[in-house]
Design a protein around this motif. Structure first.
Motif, mmCIF file in Angstrom:
data_model
loop_
_atom_site.group_PDB
_atom_site.id
_atom_site.type_symbol
_atom_site.label_atom_id
_atom_site.label_comp_id
_atom_site.label_asym_id
_atom_site.label_seq_id
_atom_site.Cartn_x
_atom_site.Cartn_y
_atom_site.Cartn_z
ATOM 1 N N PHE A 1 -5.487 5.429 -7.439
ATOM 2 C CA PHE A 1 -5.856 4.161 -6.803
ATOM 3 C C PHE A 1 -5.332 4.178 -5.381
ATOM 4 N N PRO A 2 -6.153 3.970 -4.389
ATOM 5 C CA PRO A 2 -7.569 3.640 -4.495
ATOM 6 C C PRO A 2 -8.502 4.837 -4.336
ATOM 7 N N ARG B 1 0.662 1.982 -5.164
ATOM 8 C CA ARG B 1 -0.627 2.498 -5.620
ATOM 9 C C ARG B 1 -0.500 3.127 -7.000
ATOM 10 N N THR C 1 2.850 4.429 -1.672
ATOM 11 C CA THR C 1 2.464 5.299 -2.785
ATOM 12 C C THR C 1 2.949 4.719 -4.107
ATOM 13 N N SER D 1 0.815 -1.199 0.000
ATOM 14 C CA SER D 1 0.000 0.000 0.000
ATOM 15 C C SER D 1 0.854 1.256 0.000
ATOM 16 N N GLN E 1 -3.766 9.793 -4.605
ATOM 17 C CA GLN E 1 -3.559 8.679 -5.521
ATOM 18 C C GLN E 1 -4.862 8.321 -6.227
#
Ligand code: HEM
Lengths: 259, 236
Positions: free
Chosen positions: B46-47, A33, A30, A28, B44
């Motif tokens: 996502f998500p 993502r 940055t 998770s 971001q």
């Protein structure tokens, strides 16, 4: 419970099989993502980062997103409807009747397809006006606006060709009214109409043509232009941010970190 | 920068250009300085964004499912070329055009008008080149006012001549709003009037289109009955 599920899910995302499919990997951070967007052929049409204030409701009103949502619902329900439908007259009408009275959930399927189609036409107009009043059509987004106009026309054509398919009185005469207009085009009008209907009036040939356009040609064309539309949003520097807020005017794609 | 004007002025010690380069930007009236900032707060996709989009679409799906559970799609009798219903109506989004078809020959209402609308939609972003969105009546005021009054007068007369009251109403509405914008004093205290006065031509064209679209479509959908005569939707 949920902790255990997420533990299994995390374990799953570490497996070799999963990693072979999702190149971005799990995690998770940055970076991960960003990779989730960037390393996916479909999602990489989108930016990896978005200006924070663009997600507030009072900017886009999510109208473009909702238009895409209706399109998705229409594709799914449309495929299911196709399983029960023959594009021939008068069989098409009988099939529609069967959908209403024989096929389980057929009535619901048809309703959902129909009302979503109306919603899509409404939403695409609303989206267009919203984009206009936000001023988001100006340079460097002019061309994306033009792509949008193409999408508007495709949406209208999709809805219009679908209107004939139930082959009832409503469908027949609505298309007759519409196609009569085509013959008002100077010089080539009657030929345009003939090409459109496959005959001099709305008949079984017209039904087949409209079916092919509705279920094949137009959805594929729409998908194609939606892809360009989204890719251009990214390339034009992300969603338009109003300059009064002393923010960026146009940071077009020029090798800078991508928004 | 300093020599160009030829004026005498004293250079302050702090403005040693080799140490601290100074940039001067001239901001003329009615333009705003444009700051290209890259450091606006971002999130971001996502998500955060994708999930919000998914929720929006889910809410929409719920609404559509509810509608579909309670209202059935129309299905009339089998298509019958020998039996014309009265009135025969196009799908609702074309009823604005069908309403125009009632007044004008098909070449005008069915071909010319839609073609012009599509062309206008395409050129709109190219034609409003000023990013600063100049108010229509702020520059070259006298000439623009003349053009505005003459062209709206001609347009209204034309619509009256063909008896197109339905299209006249939105036109008069637009003209009235434009007049409010045109005669807004520069020192007005009303925010609404100030914002109207700052609107460019494309804004007015698009708003006129929106008014016409809504009124014509609503009339064609709800207020037209057999022989395209006026009916009241709640009395049928
Ligand atoms: C099938 C139809 C369409 C779909 C699925 C679609 C989808 C989207 C989406 C998801 C966005 C992101 C922001 C938002 O929600 O507003 C967007 C932006 C945009 N759309 Fe559309 N759109 C469609 C039709 C149109 C039409 C008809 C126009 C205009 C004529 C248009 C012009 C634009 C422009 C200029 C932007 C960029 C806005 C910005 O940079 O802030 N689109 N579209």
């Amino acid at each position: 419970m949920s902790v255990r599920v997420s533990k299994y899910f995390d374990a799953l995302t570490e497996t070799r099989a999963w990693r072979s499919v999702f190149r971005g990997g799990s995690g998770s951070s940055t970076l991960h993502r960003s990779m989730a967007i960037q390393q996916n052929i479909f999602l990489h049409l989108l930016s990896t980062k978005v200006r924070k204030r663009m997600i507030s409701l009072n900017t886009t009103w999510y109208l473009g997103t909702l238009t895409l949502g209706t399109f998705g619902i229409l594709v799914i329900t449309g495929i299911l409807l196709m399983l029960y439908y023959h594009p021939s007259a008068p069989q098409a009408y009988a099939d529609t009747k069967d959908l209403q009275f024989v096929v389980s959930s057929g009535q619901f399927l048809r309703n959902l397809h129909r009302w979503s189609a109306h919603a899509m036409v409404f939403l695409v107009f609303a989206h267009m006006f919203r984009v206009f009043y936000r001023g988001a059509y100006r340079a460097p987004r002019e061309f994306n606006w033009v792509i949008g106009v193409v999408l508007l026309l495709l949406t209208l054509l999709l809805s219009y060709t679908g209107y004939l398919l139930p082959w009832d009185q409503l469908a027949y005469w609505a298309i007759t009214v519409g196609s009569n207009i085509a013959s008002a085009v100077p010089v080539v009008g009657d030929r345009v109409r003939f090409l459109m209907l496959g005959g001099h009036f709305v008949n079984a040939n017209a039904l087949l043509r409209f079916y092919v356009l509705h279920c094949m040609v137009l959805p594929i064309a729409a998908l194609f232009f939606v892809a360009i539309h989204f890719w251009r949003i990214r390339k034009d520097g992300g969603l338009y941010a109003h300059q009064k807020d002393a923010a960026s005017v146009s940071n077009c794609d020029s090798g800078r970190p991508q928004l | 920068m300093s020599d160009a004007t030829g004026k005498d002025f004293v250079a302050v010690v702090a403005s040693d250009q080799r140490k601290a380069p100074v940039r001067v930007a001239f901001v003329t009236r009615r333009t705003s300085a444009q700051v290209k900032s890259q450091d606006e707060e971002v999130i971001q996709a996502f998500p955060e964004v994708l999930f919000r989009a998914a929720i929006a679409v889910q809410l929409l799906a719920i609404v559509l499912v509810l509608i579909s559970l309670f209202f059935n799609a129309p299905l009339e009798g089998l298509a019958d070329p020998s039996h014309t219903p009265n009135p025969a109506k196009a799908p609702w989004y074309f009823l604005g055009l069908q309403e125009l078809l009632h007044y004008f020959p098909p070449v005008v209402a069915g071909v010319l008008v839609p073609t012009l609308v599509v062309l206008a939609l395409i050129v709109i972003p190219y034609f409003n080149i000023n990013v600063e969105a100049e108010g229509l009546f702020l520059k070259d005021r006298k000439r623009r006012l003349q053009i505005f009054w003459v062209s709206s007068g001609v347009l209204c007369l034309f619509l009256l001549l063909f008896d197109v009251i339905v299209a006249l109403v939105p036109t008069v509405m637009t003209v009235a709003l434009m007049a409010v914008a045109a005669y807004t004093p520069a020192n007005t205290s009303s925010n609404f009037r100030r914002s109207l006065a700052g609107k460019p031509l494309s804004f007015w064209v698009m708003s006129w289109f929106l008014f016409e679209l809504v009124v014509l479509t609503a009339v064609g959908t709800f207020f037209r009955g057999p022989g395209w005569s006026w009916v009241l939707p709640w009395r049928s």
